[in-house]
Design a protein around this motif. Sequence first.
Motif, PDB file in Angstrom:
ATOM      1  N   HIS A  18       5.788  -4.297   0.863  1.00 47.78           N
ATOM      2  CA  HIS A  18       6.711  -3.180   0.611  1.00 47.78           C
ATOM      3  C   HIS A  18       7.786  -3.613  -0.385  1.00 47.78           C
ATOM      4  O   HIS A  18       8.967  -3.749  -0.048  1.00 47.78           O
ATOM      5  CB  HIS A  18       7.321  -2.701   1.928  1.00 47.78           C
ATOM      6  CG  HIS A  18       6.323  -2.017   2.807  1.00 47.78           C
ATOM      7  ND1 HIS A  18       5.961  -0.691   2.648  1.00 47.78           N
ATOM      8  CD2 HIS A  18       5.574  -2.481   3.840  1.00 47.78           C
ATOM      9  CE1 HIS A  18       5.053  -0.366   3.554  1.00 47.78           C
ATOM     10  NE2 HIS A  18       4.800  -1.431   4.293  1.00 47.78           N
ATOM     11  N   THR A  19       7.355  -3.815  -1.616  1.00 46.40           N
ATOM     12  CA  THR A  19       8.266  -4.124  -2.716  1.00 46.40           C
ATOM     13  C   THR A  19       8.026  -3.123  -3.836  1.00 46.40           C
ATOM     14  O   THR A  19       7.010  -2.412  -3.844  1.00 46.40           O
ATOM     15  CB  THR A  19       8.028  -5.557  -3.235  1.00 46.40           C
ATOM     16  OG1 THR A  19       6.692  -5.649  -3.767  1.00 46.40           O
ATOM     17  CG2 THR A  19       8.192  -6.587  -2.122  1.00 46.40           C
ATOM     18  N   LEU A  25       1.703  -0.693  -7.745  1.00 47.34           N
ATOM     19  CA  LEU A  25       0.282  -1.047  -7.718  1.00 47.34           C
ATOM     20  C   LEU A  25      -0.475  -0.204  -6.706  1.00 47.34           C
ATOM     21  O   LEU A  25      -1.616   0.210  -6.948  1.00 47.34           O
ATOM     22  CB  LEU A  25       0.119  -2.531  -7.394  1.00 47.34           C
ATOM     23  CG  LEU A  25       0.548  -3.521  -8.480  1.00 47.34           C
ATOM     24  CD1 LEU A  25       0.460  -4.951  -7.971  1.00 47.34           C
ATOM     25  CD2 LEU A  25      -0.305  -3.347  -9.733  1.00 47.34           C
ATOM     26  N   PHE A  26       0.160   0.073  -5.568  1.00 48.46           N
ATOM     27  CA  PHE A  26      -0.466   0.929  -4.562  1.00 48.46           C
ATOM     28  C   PHE A  26      -0.721   2.322  -5.125  1.00 48.46           C
ATOM     29  O   PHE A  26      -1.782   2.916  -4.895  1.00 48.46           O
ATOM     30  CB  PHE A  26       0.425   1.015  -3.320  1.00 48.46           C
ATOM     31  CG  PHE A  26      -0.047   2.025  -2.310  1.00 48.46           C
ATOM     32  CD1 PHE A  26      -1.120   1.748  -1.478  1.00 48.46           C
ATOM     33  CD2 PHE A  26       0.577   3.265  -2.204  1.00 48.46           C
ATOM     34  CE1 PHE A  26      -1.572   2.677  -0.546  1.00 48.46           C
ATOM     35  CE2 PHE A  26       0.139   4.204  -1.279  1.00 48.46           C
ATOM     36  CZ  PHE A  26      -0.939   3.909  -0.451  1.00 48.46           C
ATOM     37  N   THR A  27       0.259   2.850  -5.872  1.00 50.42           N
ATOM     38  CA  THR A  27       0.103   4.174  -6.489  1.00 50.42           C
ATOM     39  C   THR A  27      -1.049   4.174  -7.490  1.00 50.42           C
ATOM     40  O   THR A  27      -1.843   5.122  -7.548  1.00 50.42           O
ATOM     41  CB  THR A  27       1.408   4.588  -7.202  1.00 50.42           C
ATOM     42  OG1 THR A  27       2.481   4.541  -6.259  1.00 50.42           O
ATOM     43  CG2 THR A  27       1.287   5.997  -7.769  1.00 50.42           C
ATOM     44  N   GLY A  82      -2.459   1.711   6.594  1.00 49.13           N
ATOM     45  CA  GLY A  82      -1.778   0.453   6.897  1.00 49.13           C
ATOM     46  C   GLY A  82      -0.522   0.265   6.084  1.00 49.13           C
ATOM     47  O   GLY A  82       0.504  -0.217   6.587  1.00 49.13           O
ATOM     48  N   PHE A  83      -0.557   0.672   4.823  1.00 50.26           N
ATOM     49  CA  PHE A  83       0.600   0.488   3.949  1.00 50.26           C
ATOM     50  C   PHE A  83       1.682   1.528   4.208  1.00 50.26           C
ATOM     51  O   PHE A  83       2.871   1.207   4.280  1.00 50.26           O
ATOM     52  CB  PHE A  83       0.161   0.555   2.484  1.00 50.26           C
ATOM     53  CG  PHE A  83       1.278   0.352   1.504  1.00 50.26           C
ATOM     54  CD1 PHE A  83       1.769  -0.916   1.241  1.00 50.26           C
ATOM     55  CD2 PHE A  83       1.844   1.438   0.837  1.00 50.26           C
ATOM     56  CE1 PHE A  83       2.813  -1.105   0.334  1.00 50.26           C
ATOM     57  CE2 PHE A  83       2.872   1.261  -0.073  1.00 50.26           C
ATOM     58  CZ  PHE A  83       3.358  -0.017  -0.321  1.00 50.26           C
TER      59      PHE A  83
END
Length: 305
Positions: A18-19, A25-27, A82-83
């Motif tokens: 969670h940074t 990168l998740f997006t 999970g994220f």
Amino acid sequence: MEKRNITSDFILLGLFKHTGPHLFLFTVVLTMATASLLGNALMLLLIHQDRRLHTPMYYLLSQLSLMDMLLVSTVVPKMAAGFLMGKKSISPAACGLQIFILVTLGGGESFLLAAMSYDRYVAVCHPLRYPVLMSWQLCLRMTVSSWFLGAVDGLMQSVATLNFPYCSAHDIDHFFCEAPMLVRLACTDTSVFENIMYICCVLMLFVPLSLILASYSLILAAVLHMRSVEARRKAFATCSSHLSVVGLFFGAAIFTYMRPKSYRSASHDKVVSAFYTIFTPGLNPLIYSLRNSEVKGALRKWLGV
């Protein structure tokens, strides 16, 4: 080490933290996964609706799109949950099911790509005998065989993996359940299983890859002897698309499963796994649509352009 009950949940540590950079990168990954699902769904729609694409070649391509859609759907929702919501636990049954589906799709796709290479070999080297050498009956048999062989490997790996006693440390440094990662947590000697799994991977990867290389060696020899420049260009365009997909798929799979233990690292495994489970399925429809005039024609017809 303390052994734990197999009924206890595993914890997937995930791909991102969670940074700020990891949120970006998740997006990107989520956008790519969505584009992959939409692209492959569009390929299935075009192949189903356009009668000009009702051929063995495009039927096999539709199966590739279906496998890629299932691959993304198996991995991304759990990773996203999970994220975003912190739901990192996964039951042994769900973990085993995930291993089964992923290995089934991976093994099935390797044999499906071999079937597609045979289809191109017949189309280029024996065009007049294509309806006989690549009949619909043979096409369906190769498709069913691809799914069946993948499912057999998936069943073996999922059942064997979950039968090991696991230690109290049950954190999986990955974003989905994968047999090589899970075996590291076992509190028993897994060398026999790992050797068998290695042999299965060799068979599931190198046998189809050998067939693909043999097919394209014969195709290359035939193309170089073609007198028609247009026929040569069309053959190269179609086959280069297939070879691009083959290179992406087998390159990532061999890197993931064929490396010795001493060269493995969790961070590298996660990056490569993200590549072949999320990014490669999104590239496949782009590769086939951008390099294929028939698919582009079907798309224009569907859009009414």
